[in-house]
Design an enzyme around this catalytic site. Structure first.
Site, PDB file in Angstrom:
ATOM      1  N   CYS A 252      26.588  45.430  23.793  1.00  0.00           N
ATOM      2  CA  CYS A 252      26.400  44.411  24.828  1.00  0.00           C
ATOM      3  C   CYS A 252      27.703  43.765  25.289  1.00  0.00           C
ATOM      4  CB  CYS A 252      25.454  43.332  24.315  1.00  0.00           C
ATOM      5  SG  CYS A 252      23.807  43.953  23.879  1.00  0.00           S
ATOM      6  N   HIS A 333      37.755  43.172  17.521  1.00  0.00           N
ATOM      7  CA  HIS A 333      36.993  44.293  16.981  1.00  0.00           C
ATOM      8  C   HIS A 333      37.015  44.208  15.460  1.00  0.00           C
ATOM      9  CE1 HIS A 333      35.152  48.141  16.532  1.00  0.00           C
ATOM     10  NE2 HIS A 333      35.370  48.534  17.766  1.00  0.00           N
ATOM     11  N   HIS A 421      32.354  25.949  32.666  1.00  0.00           N
ATOM     12  CA  HIS A 421      31.118  26.718  32.599  1.00  0.00           C
ATOM     13  C   HIS A 421      31.205  27.696  31.433  1.00  0.00           C
ATOM     14  CE1 HIS A 421      30.100  25.201  36.611  1.00  0.00           C
ATOM     15  NE2 HIS A 421      31.329  25.493  36.957  1.00  0.00           N
ATOM     16  N   HIS A 425      26.570  35.445  25.933  1.00  0.00           N
ATOM     17  CA  HIS A 425      25.645  36.576  26.013  1.00  0.00           C
ATOM     18  C   HIS A 425      24.261  36.184  25.526  1.00  0.00           C
ATOM     19  CE1 HIS A 425      23.685  40.361  25.510  1.00  0.00           C
ATOM     20  NE2 HIS A 425      23.793  40.352  24.183  1.00  0.00           N
ATOM     21  N   HIS A 454      15.354  33.415  29.476  1.00  0.00           N
ATOM     22  CA  HIS A 454      13.960  33.128  29.817  1.00  0.00           C
ATOM     23  C   HIS A 454      13.507  33.921  31.029  1.00  0.00           C
ATOM     24  CE1 HIS A 454      10.549  30.773  31.439  1.00  0.00           C
ATOM     25  NE2 HIS A 454      10.333  30.444  30.176  1.00  0.00           N
ATOM     26  N   ASN A 458      17.072  39.857  27.571  1.00  0.00           N
ATOM     27  CA  ASN A 458      18.389  40.372  27.179  1.00  0.00           C
ATOM     28  C   ASN A 458      18.659  41.643  27.992  1.00  0.00           C
ATOM     29  OD1 ASN A 458      20.644  41.504  25.978  1.00  0.00           O
ATOM     30  ND2 ASN A 458      19.942  41.181  23.882  1.00  0.00           N
TER      31      ASN A 458
END
Length: 535
Positions: A252, A333, A421, A425, A454, A458
């Site tokens: 993702c 990573h 802002h 994820h 909502h 995802n």
């Protein structure tokens, strides 16, 4: 318990209301659940990641800065030679001026090009693909693949997931029986990719056959031959010398990896005055799990259909019409550790059914990766006052109170002073809750992420763009605002991108019909958000 980052939650066993009122007796049983949480960032800060952030921020002199450092002294010395009246200095005058001019020219040519985000578009599926939570549970029951325990587990997860009743699934999954074929997967990919690309090209007015020189497509689980990037090139008849990349298996967080790659390509001198298209999506038709392993059933309950495309540019002419400028990208990573490498893992269960397994250690691994990432990012973005407070507490911890190191907690900077802002994820309700707690964010800061989860579920790497679209739809983005995008992915990875808004973005209205609305998926529902309850 603290080392394992566990918390205990007490759940009283369900008791019938009539019985409870009649007897007024305490319940006879209870369940203690042990839940893993993100680490306490205040307890440990690794200085090597602070140094890494300083290095990437330019504390040591980069090679492109060397000419700028030497040019002013040479220029000053040449001026001194001009007006000093000493004959021996006049002979060096022209040479010094020439050297200074050459060094300034080298710096001008070697400086990194600015990368602008001209526009981005998020895919909004057709209403025929919409599905409610009750519809999803009914669909899982009708498939006949799941045993009662698996159905009960999916029911519990779906009710607590934070997803609403208007998310989207591809037709191949919603069919009864499901049509999980390569043809259906290609149809899903084409619908998502071409849907957001058509809106992007229409909004920006660029010709994909002529103007796009770099194309990067990321999709973790679906990698057909020819590639998804080749499908895009074929659809829009793009130029033969286009530099195309197809990123797979990166989870993702691959959307920000694609942005980082696009920046490197646009800052290369061979790609001057170029456009780059970054397309982020995930294909779930061929990755729908039909077994009963609970660790693999989670993805069925939270992943939904979606995708986004962004147009990046290094053209100075686009600085006036672009929405954002890319300031920083930081990639972390943690794949060297076995715990991080295997916490999100595609495998077969004991019945031979393929799915993506989410390990119990996922939250702690994500927390470690996030801590490393924000420690590296901090020196690049935090105000000087916040950095001085952090260094002061670090000195007290390392020098003054070295003997009692555990009693002095380091100062955790307030990232709300660095960003306007936050786009975290939308991996799930639990992830958003823990990130909010760990970073000390307000409910308003997490609103774009929670509303995206909502409304759309995802959507993997594209969820960050749905969140930024929400902030734009509400009219909250103003010139000079800074946006922080945080992505998590398998491997395990945590990546960040920082953008600065170059102009005000007006709010969307339900009756708007302009081209810009085709890029924003919130045009018909933004007035209903945030909801009174996310569950």
């Amino acid at each position: 318990m603290e080392r394992e980052r566990l918390t205990a939650e007490l759940d009283v066993a369900d008791v019938d209301d009539d019985t409870k009122q009649a007897t007024e007796a305490p319940p006879s049983s209870f369940v203690v659940r042990i839940r893993r949480r993100l680490p306490d960032f205040a307890r440990s800060v690794n200085l090597k990641y602070v140094r890494l952030g300083l290095v990437s921020g330019g504390l040591p002199v980069p090679s492109s800065w060397v000419p700028l450092l030497f040019a002013p002294p040479l220029l000053a010395y040449s001026l001194l030679a001009r007006f000093s009246g000493v004959d021996t200095l006049h002979s060096l005058d022209l040479l010094l001026l020439t050297c200074a001019a050459l060094l300034l020219a080298v710096y001008w040519l070697k400086r990194p090009r600015a990368v602008y985000l001209v526009e981005f578009a998020c895919y909004k599926p057709c209403e025929e693909h919409a599905i409610s939570k009750d519809g999803f549970l009914d669909m899982t029951r009708c498939t006949g693949f799941f045993n009662p325990e698996a159905l009960e587990f999916q029911t519990k997860i779906t009710r607590r997931s934070g997803l609403g009743d208007r998310t989207y699934l591809p037709p191949g999954i919603q069919a009864r029986p499901p049509r999980l074929s390569m043809a259906e997967a290609r149809a899903e990919a084409e619908s998502v990719m071409f849907g957001c690309l058509d809106a992007l090209f229409e909004s920006t007015g660029i010709d994909p056959r002529r103007d796009v020189r770099v194309l990067i497509v990321n999709c973790s689980l679906f990698n057909p031959t020819p590639s998804l990037a080749s499908m895009v090139v074929n659809r829009y008849r793009m130029r033969e010398d286009i530099k195309s990349f197809n990123l797979g298996g990166m989870g993702c967080s691959a959307g920000l990896i694609a942005v980082d790659l696009a920046r490197d390509m646009l800052q290369a001198h061979s790609n001057s005055n170029s456009y780059a298209v970054v397309l982020s999506t995930e294909n779930i038709t061929l990755n729908w799990y039909l077994g009963n392993d609970r660790s693999m059933l989670l993805s069925n309950c939270i992943f939904r259909m979606g995708g986004a495309a962004a147009l990046l540019s290094n053209r100075r002419a686009d600085a006036g019409r672009a929405k954002y400028r890319l300031l920083h990208t930081v990639r972390t990573h943690r794949g060297a550790a076995e715990e991080g490498f295997g916490c999100v893992y595609q495998r077969e269960d004991d019945k031979g059914k393929v799915g993506v397994s989410l390990a119990r250690e996922l939250m702690s691994v994500a927390g470690d990766a996030l801590k490393t990432n924000i420690t590296t990012l901090g020196p690049l973005v935090l105000p000087l006052g916040e950095q001085l407070k952090f260094l002061r507490s670090l000195m007290m911890r390392r020098v003054v109170f070295r003997a009692n190191n555990g009693l002095v907690r380091p100062y955790i900077p307030d990232f709300r002073r660095a960003f306007d802002h936050f786009c975290v994820h939308a991996g799930g309700r639990a992830v958003l809750d823990e990130v909010q707690r760990s970073l000390g964010l307000r409910d308003a800061d997490m609103e774009p992420s929670r509303c995206t989860l909502h409304r759309f579920g995802n959507t993997s790497s594209s969820s960050l763009w749905y969140e930024l679209s929400y902030a734009e739809a509400k009219g909250r983005v103003r010139r000079g605002h800074r946006v922080w995008q945080i992505g998590f992915g398998s491997g395990f990875k945590c990546n960040s991108a920082v953008w600065r808004a170059l102009r005000d973005v007006p709010p969307l209205r339900a009756h708007d019909n302009g081209c810009g609305c085709n890029c924003n998926p919130w045009v018909d529902t933004v007035h209903a958000y945030p909801p009174k309850a996310y569950i």
